[in-house]
Scaffold this motif. Sequence first.
Motif, PDB file in Angstrom:
ATOM      1  N   MET A 174       4.710   0.333  -0.929  1.00 21.33           N
ATOM      2  CA  MET A 174       5.342   0.521  -2.001  1.00 21.33           C
ATOM      3  C   MET A 174       4.449   0.094  -3.334  1.00 21.33           C
ATOM      4  SD  MET A 174       7.940   1.855  -0.898  1.00 21.33           S
ATOM      5  CE  MET A 174       8.919   2.328  -2.681  1.00 21.33           C
ATOM      6  N   ARG A 230       0.463   2.582  -6.314  1.00 23.59           N
ATOM      7  CA  ARG A 230       0.541   2.334  -7.458  1.00 23.59           C
ATOM      8  C   ARG A 230      -0.607   1.645  -8.375  1.00 23.59           C
ATOM      9  NH1 ARG A 230       6.419   0.763  -7.391  1.00 23.59           N
ATOM     10  NH2 ARG A 230       5.537  -1.395  -7.330  1.00 23.59           N
ATOM     11  N   THR A 288       3.521   5.988   0.660  1.00 25.44           N
ATOM     12  CA  THR A 288       4.689   5.421   0.110  1.00 25.44           C
ATOM     13  C   THR A 288       5.860   6.028   0.695  1.00 25.44           C
ATOM     14  OG1 THR A 288       3.312   5.584  -2.022  1.00 25.44           O
ATOM     15  CG2 THR A 288       5.981   5.373  -2.188  1.00 25.44           C
ATOM     16  N   PHE A 299       6.085  12.127  -2.214  1.00 29.06           N
ATOM     17  CA  PHE A 299       7.042  10.953  -1.699  1.00 29.06           C
ATOM     18  C   PHE A 299       8.490  11.569  -1.729  1.00 29.06           C
ATOM     19  CE2 PHE A 299      10.359   8.188  -3.385  1.00 29.06           C
ATOM     20  CZ  PHE A 299      10.219   7.041  -2.324  1.00 29.06           C
TER      21      PHE A 299
END
Length: 401
Positions: free
Chosen positions: A113, A117, A16, A140
């Motif tokens: 990005m 998740r 990320t 991150f």
Amino acid sequence: MTVSYFRIALVLGLLTAIGPFAIDMYLPALPSIGSDLNAGTASVQLSLLVFFLSMGLGQIVVGPISDMTGRKLPLYGGLALFIAGSIGSALAPTVEWLIAFRILQGFGASPGMVVPRAVVRDLHTGVEAAKLMSMLMLVFSISPILAPLSGSVIIETLGWRAVFWTVGAIGIFGVVLLATSLRETRPPELRTGSSLGSALIGYRYLLGHGKFMGLTLIGGAGISSFFVYLASSPFVLIDHFGLSPMLYSVFFSINAIAFFTMSQLTGVLAERYGLRRVVRVAAMAHASVMVLLLAVMTAGAQSLWVLAGFLFVGYSFLGLVIPSTSVLAMDDHGEIAGTASALMGTLHFATGAVAMAIAGLFFDGTPYPMVAAIAGCAVTALGLTYLTVGRGREEAPAPAE
């Protein structure tokens, strides 16, 4: 927590961080890029804005692809584009070429990005997801803490172009990390119902899902306050307050430390008080601090130390808002986790880009327009919080799977 739990957070956090590294290492160079390429402030800021836009828009495509093909393939493709964009940016002869390659680089950064998740949602929900998300954010955090500092050293010794050669090398490291340290979390049997048509249906469903949209826009408005700071702070702190690129990097890193240190409390606070209450209290505190900063600066106290103190406290509370809203928004959407993560990321970056553009229109070289925009974003996030997870509101039932 097992060793595997920490390893997953480490790998996802590093993947990320690759895209944001291309922002944070580059921030101290903005004034010098303008001088070297004979470009105005607006053009140099545009090279940052288009990166945000392409990284946001790319997510809307990558998310469904990760539902259809698995999580790892889009990451490989994105890293390849990111490396190509980094090389092009390093060689750019004009600001126009720099902007073009930054667009490519931004598209390449978008899988990093959105996919992590979705991986978190593949593995966990609720408090456990909040804990993993906060740990991911800790890893991150190396980007906004170390990247500006390392970027300023590179800029002062080798020039701004070396920044892009460095982030290109980091992209290559990401490929190695992906190949050796991350397993596929969406097996083939879960991909059978995923297609372009189902993605469009998923987007339409999510856009009409009040809880998902409310939580996503809370996070978007909150993170926009930080994006405004990203775009304006190099010119405010270096040109207006006279900081060197190195001192600017230290200043920037301190705010990032506040954000990510507080984010580590998300899991603990969620377990004790619930995620909804954490969002309410944190959004209220974030907005209160930023509005007070605006009031103090309007009254004439526009010193660097006033700005530094209020931003440090305000962004620490934002560190609770972002992971909490992300987990709450994703909880009900495991079957379309990639699509949900993509829409969330796109809306976050689109909201941030709009806020950056509006703040840029009023930028006059002083801190006031930046602070006014930050406060406006924080108040918007607070209003959305009370509309979405206000006291007494019931949880929306999970849709039938």
